[in-house]
Design a protein around this motif. Structure first.
Motif, PDB file in Angstrom:
ATOM      1  N   ARG A  45       0.833  -1.207   0.000  1.00  0.00           N
ATOM      2  CA  ARG A  45       0.000   0.000   0.000  1.00  0.00           C
ATOM      3  C   ARG A  45       0.865   1.252   0.000  1.00  0.00           C
ATOM      4  O   ARG A  45       0.539   2.241  -0.665  1.00  0.00           O
ATOM      5  N   GLY A  46       1.967   1.219   0.742  1.00  0.00           N
ATOM      6  CA  GLY A  46       2.791   2.402   0.881  1.00  0.00           C
ATOM      7  C   GLY A  46       3.591   2.762  -0.354  1.00  0.00           C
ATOM      8  O   GLY A  46       4.035   3.909  -0.492  1.00  0.00           O
ATOM      9  N   THR A  47       3.782   1.800  -1.240  1.00  0.00           N
ATOM     10  CA  THR A  47       4.578   2.071  -2.440  1.00  0.00           C
ATOM     11  C   THR A  47       3.752   2.189  -3.712  1.00  0.00           C
ATOM     12  O   THR A  47       4.260   2.653  -4.737  1.00  0.00           O
ATOM     13  N   GLU A  48       2.487   1.815  -3.679  1.00  0.00           N
ATOM     14  CA  GLU A  48       1.728   1.682  -4.930  1.00  0.00           C
ATOM     15  C   GLU A  48       1.483   3.017  -5.629  1.00  0.00           C
ATOM     16  O   GLU A  48       1.379   3.069  -6.860  1.00  0.00           O
ATOM     17  N   ASP A  49       1.427   4.118  -4.875  1.00  0.00           N
ATOM     18  CA  ASP A  49       1.118   5.401  -5.508  1.00  0.00           C
ATOM     19  C   ASP A  49       2.337   6.054  -6.167  1.00  0.00           C
ATOM     20  O   ASP A  49       2.172   6.941  -7.009  1.00  0.00           O
TER      21      ASP A  49
END
Length: 318
Positions: A45-49
């Motif tokens: 979740r923390g890297t997907e954007d």
């Protein structure tokens, strides 16, 4: 200024939530977090954007402890990335099965040398559960002064023998060198160091030119304030260890009864960390000539006072 994103991962560890650091423009993740499914979801979740795990090129691990290295190989396999770690800690991540077996034997011998009773030693080893890491996997071994995608490697041993911090622009990523809510353990967290407190205090000087740093748990710390607090902590604890020896009826003490006086009843990993802290302070005082070190007929390390009183304003630094 290089963009650095903090990702809280894998809450619920004894030390608190880990901090992973993503440098999306450089394809780097620093400290992957513990080997749990929760941490894996947090990282995804923390890297997907900004980048996504699949596009990482480098995973840098500040030290071998599983809450920092636990997902490094899983990410590397997913992204075809390279895992980087200092050469002193590399076997404990890249050759995990054999290195873990050696570590357990070394820990048991060290605990015996510190005077820890057999029943407590046995419980420490039995409760040291293996991490779900591959038995062996490739790692790139780092040395002081190396660079990974522009991050400068700074060898900062003490918490572990191969601990590193990482400089990038005006920022330093600290791993467990400095933490916002407690003082990192020295001694029990890596039993390979002969003078872990001396190594740790010297390492602090290597990051002292930075104003703020990003720790391996929690959020930013003011480095000068943190270093001052850590130094006060260790001065107080060293003085307390000396008083314990002076006030003992025995002619000399191993680190274990000193640890029990300082920390009370201990078991499991707390016994290793507590005995290690006491041993680290006594070893530093021995280097400074404040206590005398000897070995008894059972191979245990013992300490006795070498001076009548604790010197006022004593600096513990090497």
């Amino acid at each position: 200024m290089t963009e650095i994103e903090r990702i809280p991962v894998g809450g619920g560890t004894p030390e608190g939530t880990n901090s992973a650091y993503l440098l999306p423009n450089r394809g780097v993740l620093v400290d992957a977090g513990p080997p749990s499914e929760r941490a894996w979801r947090d990282l995804r979740r923390g890297t997907e954007d900004s980048l996504g795990l699949d596009r990482l090129e480098h995973v840098v691990v500040t030290h071998w402890h599983a809450d920092h290295a636990g997902l490094a190989h899983r990410i590397a396999d997913r992204a075809d990335a390279t895992v980087h770690v200092h050469r002193e800690d590399a076997p404990l991540i890249g050759d995990y099965a054999d290195a873990r077996a050696r570590r357990l034997r070394r820990d048991e011998r060290t605990l015996e040398r510190w005077g820890v009773p057999e029943s407590v030693r046995r419980a420490v080893i039995e409760r040291d559960a293996p991490s779900p890491l591959p038995d062996a996997a490739p790692v790139n071994r780092l040395d002081d002064g190396d660079a990974v995608a522009g991050l400068e490697v700074v060898h900062t041993p003490g918490h572990t023998k191969g601990h590193v911090s990482l400089r990038i622009d005006e920022t330093v990523l600290l791993g467990d060198l400095l933490l916002p809510t407690y003082t990192p353990n020295v001694g029990g967290s890596d039993t390979r160091l002969e003078d872990p407190l001396g190594a740790y205090l010297s390492s602090l000087e290597r990051v002292a030119d930075h104003e703020r740093g990003e720790p391996g748990h929690g959020t930013s710390v003011a480095i000068d304030e943190s270093i001052a607090e850590v130094r006060r902590h260790h001065r107080d604890r060293a003085a307390a260890a000396f008083r314990t020896i002076v006030e003992a009826d025995a002619r000399s003490l191993t680190p274990w009864p000193v640890a029990r006086e300082l920390f009370g009843e201990m078991e499991g990993v707390h016994a290793k960390f507590g005995a290690g802290e006491a041993a680290a302070h006594l070893a530093r005082l021995a280097e400074l000539g404040i206590v005398e070190r000897s070995t008894d007929d059972r191979g245990r390390t013992r300490y006795r006072p070498a001076v009548d009183s604790y010197p006022s304003g004593l600096s513990l630094s090497p």
